[in-house]
Motif scaffolding. Structure first.
Motif, PDB file in Angstrom:
ATOM      1  N   GLY A  15      29.771  40.177  35.623  1.00  0.00           N
ATOM      2  CA  GLY A  15      29.382  41.418  34.947  1.00  0.00           C
ATOM      3  C   GLY A  15      30.467  41.948  34.842  1.00  0.00           C
ATOM      4  O   GLY A  15      31.551  42.237  34.046  1.00  0.00           O
ATOM      5  N   GLY A  16      31.001  42.419  35.792  1.00  0.00           N
ATOM      6  CA  GLY A  16      31.547  43.766  35.788  1.00  0.00           C
ATOM      7  C   GLY A  16      33.678  42.513  36.233  1.00  0.00           C
ATOM      8  O   GLY A  16      34.278  43.323  35.878  1.00  0.00           O
ATOM      9  N   SER A  17      33.712  41.493  36.964  1.00  0.00           N
ATOM     10  CA  SER A  17      34.476  40.363  36.188  1.00  0.00           C
ATOM     11  C   SER A  17      35.090  40.190  35.282  1.00  0.00           C
ATOM     12  O   SER A  17      36.467  40.869  34.718  1.00  0.00           O
ATOM     13  CB  SER A  17      34.200  39.239  37.501  1.00  0.00           C
ATOM     14  OG  SER A  17      34.194  39.268  39.023  1.00  0.00           O
ATOM     15  N   LEU A  18      34.338  40.543  34.028  1.00  0.00           N
ATOM     16  CA  LEU A  18      34.197  40.214  32.684  1.00  0.00           C
ATOM     17  C   LEU A  18      34.786  41.122  32.114  1.00  0.00           C
ATOM     18  O   LEU A  18      35.532  40.976  31.758  1.00  0.00           O
ATOM     19  CB  LEU A  18      32.853  39.403  32.250  1.00  0.00           C
ATOM     20  CG  LEU A  18      33.163  39.442  30.572  1.00  0.00           C
ATOM     21  CD1 LEU A  18      33.534  37.956  30.708  1.00  0.00           C
ATOM     22  CD2 LEU A  18      32.567  38.908  29.264  1.00  0.00           C
ATOM     23  N   GLY A  19      34.257  42.174  32.859  1.00  0.00           N
ATOM     24  CA  GLY A  19      34.514  43.759  32.022  1.00  0.00           C
ATOM     25  C   GLY A  19      35.754  44.086  32.512  1.00  0.00           C
ATOM     26  O   GLY A  19      37.209  44.219  31.507  1.00  0.00           O
ATOM     27  N   LEU A  20      36.875  43.521  33.567  1.00  0.00           N
ATOM     28  CA  LEU A  20      37.721  44.169  33.735  1.00  0.00           C
ATOM     29  C   LEU A  20      38.779  42.912  33.873  1.00  0.00           C
ATOM     30  O   LEU A  20      40.384  43.352  33.495  1.00  0.00           O
ATOM     31  CB  LEU A  20      37.768  43.961  36.169  1.00  0.00           C
ATOM     32  CG  LEU A  20      36.920  44.555  36.476  1.00  0.00           C
ATOM     33  CD1 LEU A  20      36.840  44.187  38.083  1.00  0.00           C
ATOM     34  CD2 LEU A  20      38.268  46.091  36.972  1.00  0.00           C
ATOM     35  N   CYS A  21      38.840  41.791  33.613  1.00  0.00           N
ATOM     36  CA  CYS A  21      39.217  40.117  32.755  1.00  0.00           C
ATOM     37  C   CYS A  21      39.828  41.341  31.406  1.00  0.00           C
ATOM     38  O   CYS A  21      40.746  41.133  30.875  1.00  0.00           O
ATOM     39  CB  CYS A  21      39.065  39.533  32.635  1.00  0.00           C
ATOM     40  SG  CYS A  21      39.795  38.530  31.948  1.00  0.00           S
ATOM     41  N   LEU A  22      39.350  41.164  30.938  1.00  0.00           N
ATOM     42  CA  LEU A  22      38.617  41.472  29.206  1.00  0.00           C
ATOM     43  C   LEU A  22      39.252  42.835  29.018  1.00  0.00           C
ATOM     44  O   LEU A  22      40.163  42.746  27.920  1.00  0.00           O
ATOM     45  CB  LEU A  22      37.560  41.393  28.312  1.00  0.00           C
ATOM     46  CG  LEU A  22      37.113  39.721  28.480  1.00  0.00           C
ATOM     47  CD1 LEU A  22      35.449  40.166  27.355  1.00  0.00           C
ATOM     48  CD2 LEU A  22      37.834  38.857  28.157  1.00  0.00           C
ATOM     49  N   LYS A  23      39.192  43.785  29.989  1.00  0.00           N
ATOM     50  CA  LYS A  23      39.935  45.197  29.781  1.00  0.00           C
ATOM     51  C   LYS A  23      41.248  45.340  29.912  1.00  0.00           C
ATOM     52  O   LYS A  23      42.449  45.484  29.477  1.00  0.00           O
ATOM     53  CB  LYS A  23      39.292  46.063  30.052  1.00  0.00           C
ATOM     54  CG  LYS A  23      39.277  47.870  30.009  1.00  0.00           C
ATOM     55  CD  LYS A  23      39.038  48.179  28.411  1.00  0.00           C
ATOM     56  CE  LYS A  23      39.134  49.101  28.163  1.00  0.00           C
ATOM     57  NZ  LYS A  23      38.808  49.459  26.645  1.00  0.00           N
ATOM     58  N   ASP A  24      41.383  44.448  31.133  1.00  0.00           N
ATOM     59  CA  ASP A  24      42.915  44.016  31.307  1.00  0.00           C
ATOM     60  C   ASP A  24      43.810  43.557  29.996  1.00  0.00           C
ATOM     61  O   ASP A  24      44.940  44.333  30.108  1.00  0.00           O
ATOM     62  CB  ASP A  24      43.040  43.091  32.733  1.00  0.00           C
ATOM     63  CG  ASP A  24      44.143  42.988  32.927  1.00  0.00           C
ATOM     64  OD1 ASP A  24      45.752  43.705  33.491  1.00  0.00           O
ATOM     65  OD2 ASP A  24      44.663  41.639  33.134  1.00  0.00           O
ATOM     66  N   LYS A  25      43.507  42.348  29.273  1.00  0.00           N
ATOM     67  CA  LYS A  25      43.720  41.523  28.665  1.00  0.00           C
ATOM     68  C   LYS A  25      43.910  42.172  27.153  1.00  0.00           C
ATOM     69  O   LYS A  25      45.053  42.184  26.298  1.00  0.00           O
ATOM     70  CB  LYS A  25      43.339  40.091  28.238  1.00  0.00           C
ATOM     71  CG  LYS A  25      43.070  39.347  29.518  1.00  0.00           C
ATOM     72  CD  LYS A  25      43.982  38.689  29.828  1.00  0.00           C
ATOM     73  CE  LYS A  25      43.710  37.682  31.244  1.00  0.00           C
ATOM     74  NZ  LYS A  25      44.926  37.401  31.902  1.00  0.00           N
ATOM     75  N   MET A  26      42.741  43.162  26.946  1.00  0.00           N
ATOM     76  CA  MET A  26      42.681  43.282  25.234  1.00  0.00           C
ATOM     77  C   MET A  26      42.946  45.018  25.580  1.00  0.00           C
ATOM     78  O   MET A  26      43.360  45.263  24.395  1.00  0.00           O
ATOM     79  CB  MET A  26      41.151  43.283  25.189  1.00  0.00           C
ATOM     80  CG  MET A  26      40.922  41.050  24.919  1.00  0.00           C
ATOM     81  SD  MET A  26      39.328  41.153  24.091  1.00  0.00           S
ATOM     82  CE  MET A  26      39.113  41.552  22.324  1.00  0.00           C
ATOM     83  N   GLY A  27      43.015  45.595  26.580  1.00  0.00           N
ATOM     84  CA  GLY A  27      43.897  46.776  26.800  1.00  0.00           C
ATOM     85  C   GLY A  27      42.550  47.600  25.683  1.00  0.00           C
ATOM     86  O   GLY A  27      41.697  47.393  26.206  1.00  0.00           O
ATOM     87  N   ASP A  28      43.452  48.479  24.751  1.00  0.00           N
ATOM     88  CA  ASP A  28      41.889  49.151  23.598  1.00  0.00           C
ATOM     89  C   ASP A  28      42.003  48.695  22.799  1.00  0.00           C
ATOM     90  O   ASP A  28      40.969  48.847  21.837  1.00  0.00           O
ATOM     91  CB  ASP A  28      43.347  50.287  23.238  1.00  0.00           C
ATOM     92  CG  ASP A  28      43.920  51.622  23.793  1.00  0.00           C
ATOM     93  OD1 ASP A  28      43.015  51.334  25.272  1.00  0.00           O
ATOM     94  OD2 ASP A  28      44.313  52.317  23.926  1.00  0.00           O
ATOM     95  N   ASP A  29      41.951  47.193  22.793  1.00  0.00           N
ATOM     96  CA  ASP A  29      40.747  46.730  21.161  1.00  0.00           C
ATOM     97  C   ASP A  29      40.088  46.015  22.024  1.00  0.00           C
ATOM     98  O   ASP A  29      39.226  45.414  21.041  1.00  0.00           O
ATOM     99  CB  ASP A  29      41.753  45.020  20.949  1.00  0.00           C
ATOM    100  CG  ASP A  29      43.240  45.555  20.388  1.00  0.00           C
ATOM    101  OD1 ASP A  29      43.443  46.750  19.875  1.00  0.00           O
ATOM    102  OD2 ASP A  29      44.542  44.889  20.836  1.00  0.00           O
TER     103      ASP A  29
END
Length: 178
Positions: A15-29
């Motif tokens: 779950g943490g890895s998913l969050g880190l990845c998606l935050k990195d890719k999507m930023g404020d979106d």
């Protein structure tokens, strides 16, 4: 495009890895909430940037979620969904990282209302360490990630989950549940 609200239930390695990845890719979106068992895990998940907000209160975590990612042990998933059902908004999509599909799918199809959708998933990745401190934003890259297409969710819901999986760099595979 409206900002995606993602709730991660179980902000550990996966779950943490998913969050880190998606935050990195999507930023404020993307706005990510996370459900953790301990205050230490909540603090670490926010400090690392795996989630924007963390709580042990399931209502706070899921009430605005467009997508809910279950990353708990398999036998905790159905009871967790039962707890969150009263707080889910219409159109919410539930997906999971569980290693078994049939048990979860059969259980959820009995309890989910027609306006809440389940898309079964399983990332084939991991590490020798656990917990949010072991999370890495590239954990899913080049790893197989299976999505089950016929769990009763509309095509748009399945497509949304597949779109998120593609952002992780995982090798997306789809299959039908028997």
């Amino acid at each position: 495009m409206a900002r995606l609200n993602l709730a991660i239930i179980g902000v550990g390695l996966i779950g943490g890895s998913l969050g880190l990845c998606l935050k990195d890719k999507m930023g404020d979106d993307i706005y990510i909430t996370g459900q953790c068992r301990t205050q230490e895990s909540m603090d670490k998940a926010m400090e690392m940037g795996a989630v924007d907000f963390a709580s042990s209160d399931i209502e706070e975590v899921v009430r605005d979620a467009d997508v809910i990612f279950l990353s708990t042990p398999v036998l905790q998933m159905v009871p967790m969904v039962e707890k969150m059902l009263p707080y889910l908004k219409s159109g919410a999509i539930i997906t999971d990282a569980g290693s078994t599909k049939q048990f979860i799918w059969k259980s959820l199809k009995e309890i989910l209302p027609p306006n809440i959708y389940y898309v079964a998933g399983h990332p084939m990745t991991g590490r020798e360490m656990s917990g949010v401190t072991a999370a890495k934003k590239d954990l899913f890259e080049n790893k197989c990630y299976v999505i089950v297409e016929n769990t009763g969710a509309p095509k748009e819901a399945t497509d949304k989950i597949c779109e998120l999986v593609r952002l992780t760099g995982a090798d997306l595979e789809t299959l039908d549940i028997a």
